[in-house]
Scaffold this motif. Structure first.
Motif, PDB file in Angstrom:
ATOM      1  N   MET A 191     -21.608  27.004  63.284  1.00  0.00           N
ATOM      2  CA  MET A 191     -20.187  26.889  63.625  1.00  0.00           C
ATOM      3  C   MET A 191     -19.401  26.198  62.516  1.00  0.00           C
ATOM      4  O   MET A 191     -18.519  25.387  62.764  1.00  0.00           O
ATOM      5  N   PHE A 192     -19.712  26.521  61.275  1.00  0.00           N
ATOM      6  CA  PHE A 192     -19.112  25.791  60.162  1.00  0.00           C
ATOM      7  C   PHE A 192     -17.643  26.108  59.948  1.00  0.00           C
ATOM      8  O   PHE A 192     -16.925  25.319  59.328  1.00  0.00           O
ATOM      9  N   ARG A 193     -17.157  27.203  60.436  1.00  0.00           N
ATOM     10  CA  ARG A 193     -15.711  27.436  60.385  1.00  0.00           C
ATOM     11  C   ARG A 193     -14.995  26.453  61.303  1.00  0.00           C
ATOM     12  O   ARG A 193     -13.980  25.860  60.930  1.00  0.00           O
ATOM     13  N   ASP A 194     -15.528  26.266  62.507  1.00  0.00           N
ATOM     14  CA  ASP A 194     -14.943  25.302  63.437  1.00  0.00           C
ATOM     15  C   ASP A 194     -15.007  23.888  62.860  1.00  0.00           C
ATOM     16  O   ASP A 194     -14.057  23.106  62.990  1.00  0.00           O
ATOM     17  N   ILE A 195     -16.117  23.570  62.230  1.00  0.00           N
ATOM     18  CA  ILE A 195     -16.265  22.239  61.639  1.00  0.00           C
ATOM     19  C   ILE A 195     -15.244  22.031  60.527  1.00  0.00           C
ATOM     20  O   ILE A 195     -14.610  20.972  60.427  1.00  0.00           O
ATOM     21  N   ALA A 196     -15.057  23.058  59.689  1.00  0.00           N
ATOM     22  CA  ALA A 196     -14.096  22.945  58.585  1.00  0.00           C
ATOM     23  C   ALA A 196     -12.673  22.778  59.096  1.00  0.00           C
ATOM     24  O   ALA A 196     -11.895  21.986  58.546  1.00  0.00           O
TER      25      ALA A 196
ATOM     26  N   THR B 222     -22.447  41.331  60.413  1.00  0.00           N
ATOM     27  CA  THR B 222     -21.491  40.605  59.590  1.00  0.00           C
ATOM     28  C   THR B 222     -20.772  39.585  60.467  1.00  0.00           C
ATOM     29  O   THR B 222     -20.811  39.664  61.698  1.00  0.00           O
ATOM     30  N   GLY B 223     -20.102  38.636  59.820  1.00  0.00           N
ATOM     31  CA  GLY B 223     -19.347  37.638  60.564  1.00  0.00           C
ATOM     32  C   GLY B 223     -18.311  37.003  59.660  1.00  0.00           C
ATOM     33  O   GLY B 223     -18.279  37.242  58.447  1.00  0.00           O
ATOM     34  N   TYR B 224     -17.457  36.195  60.234  1.00  0.00           N
ATOM     35  CA  TYR B 224     -16.399  35.553  59.455  1.00  0.00           C
ATOM     36  C   TYR B 224     -16.980  34.550  58.467  1.00  0.00           C
ATOM     37  O   TYR B 224     -17.945  33.856  58.758  1.00  0.00           O
ATOM     38  N   ASP B 225     -16.384  34.493  57.311  1.00  0.00           N
ATOM     39  CA  ASP B 225     -16.875  33.700  56.192  1.00  0.00           C
ATOM     40  C   ASP B 225     -16.689  32.202  56.457  1.00  0.00           C
ATOM     41  O   ASP B 225     -15.562  31.724  56.565  1.00  0.00           O
ATOM     42  N   PRO B 226     -17.774  31.407  56.530  1.00  0.00           N
ATOM     43  CA  PRO B 226     -17.621  29.969  56.763  1.00  0.00           C
ATOM     44  C   PRO B 226     -17.234  29.200  55.502  1.00  0.00           C
ATOM     45  O   PRO B 226     -16.761  28.068  55.593  1.00  0.00           O
ATOM     46  N   VAL B 227     -17.424  29.808  54.343  1.00  0.00           N
ATOM     47  CA  VAL B 227     -17.087  29.138  53.087  1.00  0.00           C
ATOM     48  C   VAL B 227     -15.582  29.161  52.851  1.00  0.00           C
ATOM     49  O   VAL B 227     -15.036  28.285  52.175  1.00  0.00           O
ATOM     50  N   HIS B 228     -14.900  30.143  53.425  1.00  0.00           N
ATOM     51  CA  HIS B 228     -13.435  30.232  53.349  1.00  0.00           C
ATOM     52  C   HIS B 228     -12.906  30.255  54.781  1.00  0.00           C
ATOM     53  O   HIS B 228     -12.635  31.313  55.355  1.00  0.00           O
ATOM     54  N   PRO B 229     -12.758  29.083  55.391  1.00  0.00           N
ATOM     55  CA  PRO B 229     -12.538  28.976  56.838  1.00  0.00           C
ATOM     56  C   PRO B 229     -11.275  29.649  57.353  1.00  0.00           C
ATOM     57  O   PRO B 229     -11.226  30.031  58.526  1.00  0.00           O
ATOM     58  N   LYS B 230     -10.257  29.799  56.524  1.00  0.00           N
ATOM     59  CA  LYS B 230      -9.017  30.402  56.989  1.00  0.00           C
ATOM     60  C   LYS B 230      -8.962  31.902  56.718  1.00  0.00           C
ATOM     61  O   LYS B 230      -8.021  32.580  57.140  1.00  0.00           O
ATOM     62  N   SER B 231      -9.953  32.412  56.030  1.00  0.00           N
ATOM     63  CA  SER B 231      -9.990  33.837  55.734  1.00  0.00           C
ATOM     64  C   SER B 231     -10.456  34.616  56.959  1.00  0.00           C
ATOM     65  O   SER B 231     -11.312  34.152  57.716  1.00  0.00           O
ATOM     66  N   GLN B 232      -9.915  35.803  57.146  1.00  0.00           N
ATOM     67  CA  GLN B 232     -10.350  36.684  58.224  1.00  0.00           C
ATOM     68  C   GLN B 232     -11.314  37.749  57.714  1.00  0.00           C
ATOM     69  O   GLN B 232     -11.638  38.699  58.426  1.00  0.00           O
ATOM     70  N   LYS B 233     -11.781  37.579  56.497  1.00  0.00           N
ATOM     71  CA  LYS B 233     -12.724  38.537  55.943  1.00  0.00           C
ATOM     72  C   LYS B 233     -14.122  38.274  56.495  1.00  0.00           C
ATOM     73  O   LYS B 233     -14.514  37.139  56.725  1.00  0.00           O
ATOM     74  N   MET B 234     -14.848  39.384  56.651  1.00  0.00           N
ATOM     75  CA  MET B 234     -16.216  39.308  57.145  1.00  0.00           C
ATOM     76  C   MET B 234     -17.184  39.347  55.969  1.00  0.00           C
ATOM     77  O   MET B 234     -16.912  39.980  54.945  1.00  0.00           O
ATOM     78  N   VAL B 235     -18.303  38.675  56.137  1.00  0.00           N
ATOM     79  CA  VAL B 235     -19.343  38.668  55.109  1.00  0.00           C
ATOM     80  C   VAL B 235     -20.680  39.002  55.779  1.00  0.00           C
ATOM     81  O   VAL B 235     -20.851  38.820  56.988  1.00  0.00           O
ATOM     82  N   PRO B 236     -21.652  39.505  55.006  1.00  0.00           N
ATOM     83  CA  PRO B 236     -22.961  39.821  55.585  1.00  0.00           C
ATOM     84  C   PRO B 236     -23.604  38.615  56.255  1.00  0.00           C
ATOM     85  O   PRO B 236     -23.458  37.473  55.804  1.00  0.00           O
ATOM     86  N   GLY B 237     -24.331  38.869  57.332  1.00  0.00           N
ATOM     87  CA  GLY B 237     -24.956  37.804  58.096  1.00  0.00           C
ATOM     88  C   GLY B 237     -25.777  36.826  57.280  1.00  0.00           C
ATOM     89  O   GLY B 237     -25.618  35.609  57.422  1.00  0.00           O
TER      90      GLY B 237
ATOM     91  N   TYR C 133     -25.465  35.932  54.310  1.00  0.00           N
ATOM     92  CA  TYR C 133     -24.652  35.248  53.308  1.00  0.00           C
ATOM     93  C   TYR C 133     -23.482  34.511  53.949  1.00  0.00           C
ATOM     94  O   TYR C 133     -22.381  34.470  53.418  1.00  0.00           O
ATOM     95  N   GLY C 134     -23.736  33.935  55.105  1.00  0.00           N
ATOM     96  CA  GLY C 134     -22.714  33.147  55.794  1.00  0.00           C
ATOM     97  C   GLY C 134     -22.150  33.820  57.020  1.00  0.00           C
ATOM     98  O   GLY C 134     -21.472  33.161  57.815  1.00  0.00           O
ATOM     99  N   GLY C 135     -22.416  35.097  57.202  1.00  0.00           N
ATOM    100  CA  GLY C 135     -21.882  35.791  58.356  1.00  0.00           C
ATOM    101  C   GLY C 135     -22.451  35.322  59.678  1.00  0.00           C
ATOM    102  O   GLY C 135     -21.909  35.636  60.741  1.00  0.00           O
ATOM    103  N   ASP C 136     -23.533  34.540  59.620  1.00  0.00           N
ATOM    104  CA  ASP C 136     -24.067  33.936  60.846  1.00  0.00           C
ATOM    105  C   ASP C 136     -23.357  32.640  61.200  1.00  0.00           C
ATOM    106  O   ASP C 136     -23.663  32.015  62.218  1.00  0.00           O
ATOM    107  N   GLY C 137     -22.394  32.210  60.353  1.00  0.00           N
ATOM    108  CA  GLY C 137     -21.622  31.000  60.629  1.00  0.00           C
ATOM    109  C   GLY C 137     -22.131  29.756  59.955  1.00  0.00           C
ATOM    110  O   GLY C 137     -21.533  28.689  60.089  1.00  0.00           O
ATOM    111  N   ALA C 138     -23.234  29.870  59.197  1.00  0.00           N
ATOM    112  CA  ALA C 138     -23.839  28.689  58.584  1.00  0.00           C
ATOM    113  C   ALA C 138     -23.535  28.616  57.094  1.00  0.00           C
ATOM    114  O   ALA C 138     -23.534  29.633  56.405  1.00  0.00           O
ATOM    115  N   VAL C 139     -23.281  27.420  56.624  1.00  0.00           N
ATOM    116  CA  VAL C 139     -23.240  27.130  55.191  1.00  0.00           C
ATOM    117  C   VAL C 139     -24.622  26.602  54.831  1.00  0.00           C
ATOM    118  O   VAL C 139     -24.987  25.480  55.208  1.00  0.00           O
ATOM    119  N   LYS C 140     -25.403  27.384  54.140  1.00  0.00           N
ATOM    120  CA  LYS C 140     -26.823  27.052  53.954  1.00  0.00           C
ATOM    121  C   LYS C 140     -27.039  25.782  53.142  1.00  0.00           C
ATOM    122  O   LYS C 140     -28.049  25.094  53.318  1.00  0.00           O
TER     123      LYS C 140
END
Length: 637
Positions: A428-433, A523-538, A540-547
């Protein structure tokens, strides 16, 4: 007029015309590529003539599209020269005629392989292809009011979509869907639209093709130019996709791509007259390349190494081919020395052949390294299992019960954090950010901790067991905080003893040349860019985690050999030295792993490049039955 049912069912030609198509104005193209031929903007009778001629020349149809309003229905198709099955086609048929034709050939053992429809519901025109194909389970549904209703008609059998049409009018959408049983677990995604919901096609296309080695396979188009795209991870060589082309633009594009060695492999039309538009996929090959089985590495330590190698290879080959898994490793060690390291590849030539020392994302098998680090610190007198964590780190949790959480609680997953209650915050790193910086930057591990200390516990520390990725991430912060050393540096210096264990970084660009493709269709929303609505592969962050923030939990990478060797001297579960009879598994988007210490001195590990196999029961069968039976049949001496 449509012909009688009697004349339809007694048609003796392999290509059966069932209605007269009106003569229309429009350009027709007949592209003579070496093995692929295509045409578009032709009337039904011309489609039938071309189909008859191409079939006689050994071509099989791979793409069919009808478009326009009756009686001005037009056809586009792609054929490839290859060995195939006897076929029957139908065109310009109303639903009653089509259904009778369909039922008749189905009763004769034929399988639907192409379906297309156009026009309003009351005047819909259908076209299709049926083949005498070896397909046991398949389902086709037309005239449905929801594209998702298809899944409810398959009796739980996983289907690979082979055909789709969205027809009718914007206020009365209708859908046809065709699927064949997904033998071999082919991964694919399809993105449907309805009157109430339209996909963002450019964004879907971008995010799906950002997944490594994924490509569009179909760009189904409605007459109001809504594209329903399908994506797969099979290999057709180089490819290019275009959409919103006029007939003139399509003709120019076909000529241009031909000079580049590419031909249409999917061609879909929509609209009529000057409003006609096309979507087309070009590629080197119309038929995806086949997979090849490869096994590499050494086998030793068994009473009969040759038979053991054959036995292990047979287990893995059967399982991987059934489940569609492309890359895997198995390693066996004794007393910390690797005896067997075997790598397996069931993949197309555009993927690397797995080597025994290639590194895989470990998922939760990563946790054994933070446990080993904590054990190192306890043995060195720098830490106690009874040490309370938050006072040590200088935090004052909102829930005062958290002040009593100890190192042991985190090791035992009894710290009071329950993902079944509050969700798994490690994803849930988008929520955390958003909570910690209003989304101005990606959240890191410190943000993660500060987010969690501001939340109430789900239970009192020590009361309940609840698996916690956060607890393991917090342990990694304890290691780096009290040693003033980055976590990975501490592992390298004090725990790994030269073993190759790495952080699996979040950014996709860091994995463009990896031998191991951590595969997922999600795919899922990019946690590295929390305000972006772009999706990224699972993976590579699409699972919501910043590794980078969850290294202690599930984001390290290593080979099966490294794992098997490591657990010869470190606990695979818990802390301390080798743990006889213990095991640990890991699962995260794009990875599945397992490690076990068997008997007195044998350790083994398994790594897979995906967790999207047929079922968890299949994985359990491999790790708890197939491989243990192998060890019983081939004892280590």
């Amino acid at each position: 007029m449509y012909p009688s049912i009697t004349s339809l069912l007694t048609c003796c030609l392999s290509i059966c015309s069932v209605a007269q198509a009106a003569v229309i104005e429009g350009r027709a193209s007949y592209e003579n590529a070496s093995k692929i031929q295509s045409y578009y903007n032709v009337k039904g009778s011309d489609h039938a003539k071309k189909a008859k001629s191409l079939s006689a020349d050994g071509y099989q149809i791979v793409s069919l599209s009808t478009y326009g309003s009756p009686p001005d229905v037009q056809y586009a198709a792609v054929w490839t020269q290859q060995k195939g099955n006897p076929i029957e086609i139908i065109y310009n048929a109303n639903k009653t005629t089509y259904d009778s034709w369909f039922d008749s050939w189905k009763a004769k053992g034929y399988v639907s392989t192409q379906i297309s429809a156009t026009g309003s519901r009351s005047k819909a025109v259908f076209a299709g292809v049926m083949e005498r194909a070896n397909v046991t389970n398949w389902v086709q549904v037309c005239d449905s009011v929801s594209p998702w209703s298809y899944e409810n008609s398959t009796n739980g059998v996983d289907m690979a979509i082979k055909g789709f049409s969205m027809y009718g009018t914007p206020s009365d959408r209708r859908y046809c869907a065709l699927g064949h049983e997904n033998v071999g677990n082919q991964l694919s995604t399809v993105f449907y639209s309805t009157t109430q919901y339209l996909i963002d096609f450019p964004e879907v296309f971008r995010s799906e093709t950002a997944k490594r080695l994924w490509r569009p396979s179909k760009l189904f188009m409605s007459d109001d130019h809504i594209i329903t795209p399908q994506f797969v991870d099979t290999d057709v060589g180089r490819w290019v996709a275009k959409e919103d082309l006029t007939a003139a633009e399509l003709a120019k594009e076909i000529k241009s791509q031909k000079q580049n060695g590419l031909s249409p492999i999917d061609l879909q039309g929509g609209g009529e007259g000057k409003d006609t538009r096309f979507a087309v996929i070009f590629a080197e090959h119309a038929i995806p390349s086949s997979r090849k089985w490869t096994a590499k590495g050494t086998v030793s330590g068994f009473s009969n190494n040759a038979d053991a190698q054959a036995g292990m290879d047979a287990v893995m080959k059967t399982w991987m081919q059934k489940n569609g898994v492309r890359q895997a490793q198995v390693a066996v060690a004794r007393n910390g020395s690797v005896l067997t390291e075997r790598s397996y590849t069931w993949a197309e030539s555009n993927r690397a052949v797995v080597k025994p020392d290639d590194i895989f994302l470990l998922a939760s098998v990563s946790k054994m390294f933070v446990h080993a680090a904590i054990y190192n610190l306890v043995e060195a007198g720098s830490l106690n299992y009874s040490t309370t964590v938050y006072p040590l780190l200088g935090y004052n949790p909102v829930d005062t019960r958290a002040e009593s959480i100890t190192i042991q609680h985190l090791l035992d997953h009894t710290g009071g954090y329950d993902r079944s209650v509050s969700g798994d915050t490690a994803f849930m790193f988008r929520d955390i950010a958003i909570a910690q910086s209003n989304g101005t930057r990606a959240a890191d591990l410190r943000d993660f901790i500060e987010y969690m200390v501001a939340r109430p516990l789900d239970s009192a520390p020590g009361d309940n067991y609840a698996y916690s990725n956060y607890g393991s991430a917090l342990l990694s912060y304890v290691v780096s905080n009290i040693t003033n050393t980055p976590y990975m540096k501490f592992l390298e210096k004090n725990v790994l003893d030269g073993l190759n264990v790495q952080l699996y970084k979040t950014a996709a660009k860091g994995h463009a040349n990896d031998n191991i493709v951590q595969e997922s269709k999600f795919t899922g929303y990019d946690p590295v860019h929390p305000k972006s609505q772009k999706m990224v592969p699972g993976p590579y962050g699409g699972d919501g985690a910043v590794k980078e923030a969850v290294m202690g939990a599930f984001s390290l990478a290593a080979s099966a050999s490294t794992i098997a060797k490591f657990i010869g001297t470190h606990a695979v579960s818990g802390v301390g030295g080798r743990a006889w009879g213990a095991w640990r598994d890991g699962t995260v988007v794009g990875a599945r792993t397992f490690a076990e210490s068997r008997g007195a001195d044998v350790d083994w590990a398994l790594t897979l490049n995906t967790r999207e196999y047929l079922s968890e029961e299949e994985f359990d069968d491999l790790r708890f039955y197939k491989m243990p039976f192998f060890f019983e049949d081939f004892p280590i001496v």
